[in-house]
Enzyme design. Structure first.
Site: not given
Ligand code: DX5
Ligand code: ZN
Length: 221
Positions: A38, A36
């Site tokens: 971001d 994934h």
């Molecule tokens: C938040 C992102 C997520 C983030 C999740 O804005 O979309 O994908 O990386 O991170 P964790 O798993 O640490 O909550």
């Molecule tokens: Zn995300």
């Protein structure tokens, strides 16, 4: 009724970027199904992450599907660069603050042969995405307000997961239901019980020592 396989998508946001190749290899060896990525622009969300050049770098380092989550304004404008970089699915936000024509962007992702994803913030009601469900492959339900890793999971988002599952059950069972934010072994179990089948996790994988154990725990041990 089909129950889709649970897929784990580690979020690179929590990885050690000084060791990117190593981190990706370790996630892959630990059993990650997707990665994934971001994408944050400092406008749609209050943070800046990385852009298409990093996605292209990741593309060279792995065969895993790259699940790209746009948290940016003007997705339509930037889309071609991320397609070119090798994204396998691209998920865009439905909120007006994302400043794009949602059906048009979804159509452009589809036309490129890329997986089509749509997402909504915790404050956005399920009704905002409902009209698009027949045109997407993946509905991402944010379980934190986007912008940062390491936030606490919002259990009240399970209502949206239930509604997405009810829609999937009534409509051929193909829609992926993905959740993102605060996912650990416990919140993963709750999310799977309610119908999620793709779990994004940053902190609970990359901030631990044993990625394989972390991924097993997310799948339910
Ligand atoms: C938040 C992102 C997520 C983030 C999740 O804005 O979309 O994908 O990386 O991170 P964790 O798993 O640490 O909550
Ligand atoms: Zn995300």
């Amino acid at each position: 009724m089909t129950t889709p396989k649970v897929l784990i998508a580690p979020s690179l946001l929590a990885a050690d970027f000084s060791q990117l190749a190593n981190e990706i290899r370790r996630a892959e060896e630990a059993g990650a199904d997707w990665l994934h990525l971001d994408i944050m622009d400092g406008h749609f969300v209050d943070n800046i992450s990385f852009g298409p050049a990093v996605v292209a770098t990741v593309r060279k380092l792995t065969q895993l599907p790259l699940d790209v989550h746009f948290m940016i304004e003007h997705a339509d404008h930037y889309l071609p660069r991320f397609l070119e970089a090798g994204a396998n699915s691209i998920t865009v936000h439905v909120e007006p603050e994302a400043k794009h024509d949602v059906p048009k962007t979804l159509g452009a992702i589809r036309a490129a042969g890329c997986g089509v994803g749509l997402t909504l913030n915790p404050a956005t009601p399920f009704e905002a995405v409902a009209p698009f469900l027949t045109t997407i492959d993946l509905l991402l339900i944010m379980t934190v307000h986007p912008g940062f890793g390491g936030q606490a999971f919002r259990p009240e988002m399970m209502e949206k997961v239930k509604r997405a599952k009810a829609w999937r059950d009534a409509n051929g069972g193909q829609l992926h239901i993905e959740i993102d934010g605060g996912i650990n072994a416990e919140t993963a179990r709750l999310s799977i019980e309610n119908g999620a089948n793709i779990l994004v996790a940053g902190t609970s994988i990359f901030r631990t020592k044993d990625y394989a154990a972390a991924i097993r725990a997310l799948r339910g041990g």
